[in-house]
Design a protein around this motif. Structure first.
Motif, short mmCIF file in Angstrom:
data_model
loop_
_atom_site.label_atom_id
_atom_site.label_comp_id
_atom_site.label_asym_id
_atom_site.label_seq_id
_atom_site.Cartn_x
_atom_site.Cartn_y
_atom_site.Cartn_z
N GLY A 505 0.78 -1.23 0.00
CA GLY A 505 0.00 0.00 0.00
C GLY A 505 0.80 1.27 0.00
O GLY A 505 0.24 2.35 0.25
N ASP A 506 2.11 1.20 -0.29
CA ASP A 506 2.94 2.40 -0.31
C ASP A 506 3.11 2.85 -1.76
O ASP A 506 4.09 2.55 -2.43
CB ASP A 506 4.30 2.10 0.32
N LEU A 507 2.12 3.61 -2.26
CA LEU A 507 2.13 4.03 -3.65
C LEU A 507 3.25 5.03 -3.94
O LEU A 507 3.82 5.03 -5.04
CB LEU A 507 0.77 4.64 -4.01
N LYS A 508 3.58 5.86 -2.97
CA LYS A 508 4.65 6.85 -3.19
C LYS A 508 6.00 6.16 -3.42
O LYS A 508 6.77 6.55 -4.29
CB LYS A 508 4.74 7.79 -1.98
N ALA A 509 6.27 5.12 -2.62
CA ALA A 509 7.53 4.39 -2.80
C ALA A 509 7.55 3.65 -4.13
O ALA A 509 8.59 3.57 -4.80
CB ALA A 509 7.74 3.40 -1.64
N ALA A 510 6.39 3.12 -4.55
CA ALA A 510 6.33 2.45 -5.85
C ALA A 510 6.61 3.43 -6.98
O ALA A 510 7.35 3.12 -7.92
CB ALA A 510 4.96 1.79 -6.02
N LYS A 511 6.02 4.62 -6.90
CA LYS A 511 6.25 5.62 -7.94
C LYS A 511 7.70 6.07 -7.96
O LYS A 511 8.29 6.25 -9.03
CB LYS A 511 5.32 6.82 -7.69
N LYS A 512 8.29 6.24 -6.80
CA LYS A 512 9.69 6.66 -6.72
C LYS A 512 10.61 5.60 -7.33
O LYS A 512 11.58 5.91 -8.03
CB LYS A 512 10.08 6.91 -5.26
N THR A 513 10.30 4.32 -7.07
CA THR A 513 11.08 3.23 -7.66
C THR A 513 10.96 3.24 -9.18
O THR A 513 11.94 3.06 -9.90
CB THR A 513 10.62 1.88 -7.10
N PHE A 514 9.74 3.45 -9.67
CA PHE A 514 9.51 3.48 -11.11
C PHE A 514 10.32 4.59 -11.78
O PHE A 514 10.90 4.39 -12.85
CB PHE A 514 8.01 3.67 -11.38
N GLU A 515 10.37 5.72 -11.14
CA GLU A 515 11.10 6.86 -11.73
C GLU A 515 12.61 6.66 -11.70
O GLU A 515 13.34 7.27 -12.48
CB GLU A 515 10.73 8.14 -10.97
N LYS A 516 13.10 5.79 -10.82
CA LYS A 516 14.54 5.58 -10.71
C LYS A 516 15.07 4.47 -11.62
O LYS A 516 16.28 4.34 -11.78
CB LYS A 516 14.91 5.24 -9.25
N ILE A 517 14.19 3.67 -12.19
CA ILE A 517 14.63 2.58 -13.07
C ILE A 517 15.18 3.19 -14.35
O ILE A 517 14.47 3.91 -15.06
CB ILE A 517 13.49 1.61 -13.37
N SER A 518 16.43 2.92 -14.64
CA SER A 518 17.08 3.53 -15.80
C SER A 518 16.63 2.91 -17.11
O SER A 518 16.58 3.58 -18.14
CB SER A 518 18.60 3.41 -15.67
N CYS A 519 16.32 1.63 -17.10
CA CYS A 519 15.92 0.93 -18.33
C CYS A 519 14.55 0.29 -18.11
O CYS A 519 14.45 -0.86 -17.69
CB CYS A 519 16.98 -0.12 -18.70
N LEU A 520 13.50 1.06 -18.38
CA LEU A 520 12.15 0.57 -18.17
C LEU A 520 11.78 -0.44 -19.26
O LEU A 520 12.07 -0.24 -20.44
CB LEU A 520 11.16 1.73 -18.20
N ASP A 521 11.13 -1.53 -18.86
CA ASP A 521 10.63 -2.48 -19.83
C ASP A 521 9.10 -2.54 -19.72
O ASP A 521 8.48 -1.78 -18.98
CB ASP A 521 11.25 -3.87 -19.63
N THR A 522 8.50 -3.43 -20.47
CA THR A 522 7.04 -3.53 -20.50
C THR A 522 6.48 -3.83 -19.12
O THR A 522 5.45 -3.27 -18.71
CB THR A 522 6.61 -4.63 -21.48
N PHE A 523 7.19 -4.71 -18.39
CA PHE A 523 6.69 -5.09 -17.06
C PHE A 523 6.77 -3.91 -16.09
O PHE A 523 5.93 -3.79 -15.20
CB PHE A 523 7.49 -6.27 -16.54
N SER A 524 7.77 -3.04 -16.25
CA SER A 524 7.88 -1.87 -15.38
C SER A 524 6.67 -0.96 -15.53
O SER A 524 6.04 -0.55 -14.54
CB SER A 524 9.15 -1.08 -15.71
N TRP A 525 6.32 -0.65 -16.78
CA TRP A 525 5.15 0.19 -17.03
C TRP A 525 3.88 -0.49 -16.52
O TRP A 525 3.03 0.17 -15.88
CB TRP A 525 5.03 0.46 -18.53
N SER A 526 3.74 -1.76 -16.80
CA SER A 526 2.52 -2.47 -16.41
C SER A 526 2.36 -2.51 -14.89
O SER A 526 1.25 -2.34 -14.38
CB SER A 526 2.55 -3.89 -16.98
N GLN A 527 3.46 -2.74 -14.18
CA GLN A 527 3.39 -2.78 -12.72
C GLN A 527 2.96 -1.42 -12.15
O GLN A 527 2.18 -1.36 -11.20
CB GLN A 527 4.75 -3.18 -12.14
N MET A 528 3.47 -0.33 -12.74
CA MET A 528 3.11 0.98 -12.22
C MET A 528 1.66 1.32 -12.55
O MET A 528 0.94 1.92 -11.74
CB MET A 528 4.05 2.04 -12.81
N ILE A 529 1.20 0.93 -13.75
CA ILE A 529 -0.21 1.15 -14.10
C ILE A 529 -1.11 0.38 -13.13
O ILE A 529 -2.12 0.91 -12.64
CB ILE A 529 -0.46 0.71 -15.55
#
Length: 829
Positions: A505-529
């Motif tokens: 339930g920590d959406l802020k930490a999830a968003k911060k992790t997403f923004e720090k990933i240097s090489c986003l893949d399909t699963f990265s976007w899908s997990q954040m959505i």
């Protein structure tokens, strides 16, 4: 003939212990007795033959026996025998005594130095081999010959020491020996092993002498570098130059071409070349051809090649069985099971299987879910003595884990003495997949206790385990370790970290992790959505999906599932059907049960129960319980009792041994006033020995996990927590107009009445403890294994408004973010 009675040579005797001072020393042995120990010496040719036999068989005991006999016989061998003895020690791997023997030699020649250097190189000590070469050059009485340079160049190649290899190459050029094909081939091989492909090609082009070995080394160099296209051109060049193609060259090029994709013409050309030179019946080349065809989906061609080879051995059987294992998730298990028949045929022909045989056939059993067949092969593994092999142990762990036999997987794990990191990763992943997340975390702790370094796949599995446990402190600890160890730089770990924070339930930490990933893949976007979707931020979820499309990221089924979850949770019917139709028509994906469940929930959200039921019947999955549970939730919320009872009775037929179906149908009958049917349902449940799953709520406060069982008053903190909850509810009643007590109609006139009403909602007690324990700015996070009741949901809305705190509750349906008197689910769950 050697005398039968033998004793240790003088330098192997046990140390002499002096007698006690008060005792008389033992009498000295007469000098004549020492002469009796001397053995008659043998002819030099006998010693030489004996040492050659020891050297060929790499028998250290025979070499020591011959050396001992020489010492006891008082025989002083010449340089020839000393070199033979040195070679026997080196071939047997006893470099310590070989060096002692070498240092004690009164005279040495080039053969002596070459033997010592080759011994160090063969035993994996290239630095010592190079040191011996330097000593040989300092010895002015001995001139290095071509064998010396060949040996030292092999040592440089083994050590991947290109700099020292270049020095040795320069010395060979100065000595004039580099012109010969023998030395130039050694230089080419050294540069190839060091990855210096430009030097390989330059030396080959400038070589004054070339032979078949030169061409094969050039071919092997390009294969080793991973350039199969260039290797094919070299093969054509060899053929046009009139160089005879041997089995070694063809096998290497066939292996290289097995890595090529979309090169059917090249494979057919090579096959024709093999037939033309008459090596199509060679086992070595045939194994390479089978491997080439099998790796590229040409299983029929591989079978034809396999059947044509007369003298089949375990190598070609391994290639054929591995070909069936590489079929992956092929929808035809009957084809893959041919590998098991091949294995049985191998046993019938009394061919001893190798560890690669067992690895491949166990992979086939894993792909076909043939666990019973896998058990029989496991027995063969034990009888063959391969149970200690880490690769086979890893295959057995995966086999039993896929069959949900986690205890058997754990036994295989403990019986594997040499556990590589992939073995640990397989066992941890098995625990995670089959809901033993606590055991996965404990196994990771054991891994770190043994000071073994995990890899990124192990870290990803451990993060998934922490996510399943839904304990914030464990998630934060594993995140800290990932940052400290540098694993947070890997995309796979970042993706697991997003899921981990989403599930606590920590959406802020999830968003911060997403923004720090240097090489986003399909699963990265899908997990954040999906993170935005399950937490009630449907606008952000749809915007991120649109951005994903605009960035040209490949869309997969999971990405569509995430956006459909966002639409279904907020009742966005038009958007949901637009994305669903786009998934089918534009992308060609076949919806699975999860996609269809989202559409059923979406229709149910807006009260279109009839349309949702028709959608289920048209989906072809009308017997899937997940879809009917989604529709049943909609019927309960919208008060469609008749349809709800019909669906509940259908679920009773589809899953007759699920306690949740009985409880649900009982509640439906009670709400409809059908008391007799409700009592009959309860009786059926009691007759079949099923009990309702206990409701458990848990949260982490102050580094400890606190659990609250619905209706249980045995908790040591229950009294003070209950008192705190009473105070909170009274305060809320005073601050709000309608008062929280009207939710249940509680007056708190008696503690007993209060306990009976409040203690059955463990999430309320957990929230009360969190509000009294955590700082005023920290949100309260509570996990629950069952859906919240309406009473509890309304009370938490009032608590969030009265205390001005964010309260996050996770139940099996979704996350509930309570803030300022409202919930992110908008009262639909």
């Amino acid at each position: 003939m050697l005398p039968q009675r033998q004793s240790w040579p003088p330098d192997h005797r046990l140390p002499h212990h002096p007698a006690h001072p008060n005792q008389n020393p033992p009498p000295a042995r007469p000098r004549r007795a020492r002469h009796r120990l001397r053995l008659p010496s043998l002819e030099p040719s006998v010693y030489a033959g004996f040492l050659r036999y020891a050297s060929r068989g790499r028998s250290l005991s025979l070499a020591r026996l011959a050396h001992s006999h020489m010492i006891r016989a008082g025989y002083r061998p010449g340089l020839f025998l000393r070199n033979n003895l040195l070679a026997a020690y080196c071939r047997a791997g006893d470099m310590r005594h070989a060096r002692l023997l070498f240092d004690g030699m009164p005279r040495r020649d080039a053969v002596s130095w070459n033997t010592l250097i080759a011994g160090y190189s063969a035993q994996g000590s290239p630095r010592l081999a190079l040191s011996a070469f330097r000593d040989a050059r300092r010895d002015g009485a001995v001139a290095a010959d071509r064998f010396t340079y060949a040996t030292v160049l092999a040592a440089c190649g083994g050590a991947r020491d290109g700099r020292s290899g270049q020095t040795a190459h320069g010395l060979a050029v100065v000595s004039g020996l580099a012109r010969t094909a023998f030395v130039s081939n050694s230089v080419i091989d050294m540069y190839a092993k060091c990855g210096m492909i430009d030097e390989v090609r330059l030396l080959f082009d400038r070589a004054e002498e070339r032979d078949e070995i030169s061409w094969n080394l050039l071919l092997s160099a390009y294969v080793r570098m991973g350039w199969p296209e260039v290797a094919v051109n070299v093969l054509v060049w060899m053929h046009r130059s009139g160089v005879k193609l041997d089995a070694f060259a063809l096998a290497r090029i066939l292996k290289a071409c097995s890595e090529l994709e979309d090169s059917e013409d090249v494979r057919m050309m090579l096959h024709g070349c093999v037939v033309k030179v008459g090596l199509d019946l060679d086992v070595f080349v045939g194994s390479a051809m089978v491997d080439m065809y099998a790796k590229n989906g040409g299983l029929e061609e591989a079978i034809k090649v396999f059947d044509c080879i007369p003298d089949q051995n375990v190598v070609i059987y391994n290639a054929m069985i591995a070909g069936f294992a590489r079929l992956g998730n092929d929808p035809c298990p009957e084809t893959r099971i041919e590998a098991v028949r091949l294995y049985a045929n191998l046993l019938q022909r009394r061919i001893r299987p190798s560890k690669f045989t067992f690895k491949s056939v166990l992979e086939v059993c894993n792909l076909t879910n043939a666990v019973q067949c896998g058990r029989q092969i496991h027995a063969h593994v034990i009888l063959s003595g391969f149970e200690d092999d880490e690769v086979i142990g890893n295959a057995l762990i995966k086999l039993y884990a896929k069959a949900r036999l986690v205890d058997d997987s754990l036994r295989c794990f403990h019986r594997t003495p040499k556990r590589e990191i992939f073995t640990w990763a397989s066992m941890i992943t098995a625990f995670v997949h089959y809901e033993h997340s606590d055991k996965a975390v404990e196994l990771f702790r054991e891994l770190r206790y043994l000071e073994k370094e995990p890899d990124r796949f192990t870290m990803s599995s451990v993060m998934n385990a922490c996510a399943a446990l839904s304990v914030p402190i464990k998630c934060e600890q594993i995140h800290c370790y990932a940052v400290k160890s540098g694993f947070d730089q890997f995309t796979i770990c970042g993706n697991s970290q997003i899921e981990m924070y989403r599930r606590i339930g920590d959406l802020k930490a999830a968003k911060k992790t997403f923004e720090k990933i240097s090489c986003l893949d399909t699963f990265s976007w899908s997990q954040m959505i999906l993170s935005y979707a399950v937490h009630g931020y449907e606008t952000e979820a749809l915007f991120l999906f649109k951005k994903m499309e605009d960035c040209g990221v490949m869309i997969n089924e999971f990405a569509f599932l995430a956006v459909l979850v966002a639409c279904s949770h907020q009742g966005l019917v038009d958007e949901g059907f637009r994305y669903y139709e786009s998934m089918v028509s534009d992308y060609g994906f076949v919806p699975d049960v999860k996609h269809i469940a989202c559409m059923v929930e979406l229709l149910g959200h807006v009260g279109k129960m009839a349309d949702a039921e028709d959608f289920i019947m048209r989906s072809g999955l009308e017997n899937d319980t997940v879809l009917w549970h989604a529709l049943l939730r909609a019927c309960r919320i919208h008060g469609d009792k008749d349809r709800g009872i019909k669906i509940g009775e259908k679920l009773m037929m589809l899953e007759p041994y699920a306690a949740s179906s009985y409880v649900m149908l009982y509640n439906l009958y009670m709400d409809a006033g059908k008391i007799s049917l409700a009592m009959r349902t309860r009786g059926q449940m009691r007759e079949r020995g099923m009990t309702k799953e206990a409701g458990i709520s848990w949260a982490e406060f102050g580094g400890s996990i606190h659990q609250f069982l619905d209706g249980d008053n045995s908790c040591s903190q229950k009294a003070e927590t209950f008192t705190r909850l009473e105070e909170l509810l009274v305060r809320v009643k005073q601050k709000t107009e309608h008062g929280g007590m009207n939710v249940w109609g509680l007056g708190f006139q008696a503690r007993k009445a209060g306990e009976n009403s409040i203690s059955k909602h463990g999430e309320l007690l957990a929230v009360a403890l969190g509000l009294s324990t955590l700082p005023n700015t920290a949100p309260v996070r509570v996990m629950k294994n069952q859906n919240m009741s309406w009473e509890s949901h309304e009370t938490l809305k009032l608590l969030s408004e009265g205390e001005n705190r964010e309260i996050i509750i996770k139940d099996p349906a979704r996350f509930h973010h309570f803030s300022q008197g409202s919930c992110s689910c908008r009262d639909y769950w």
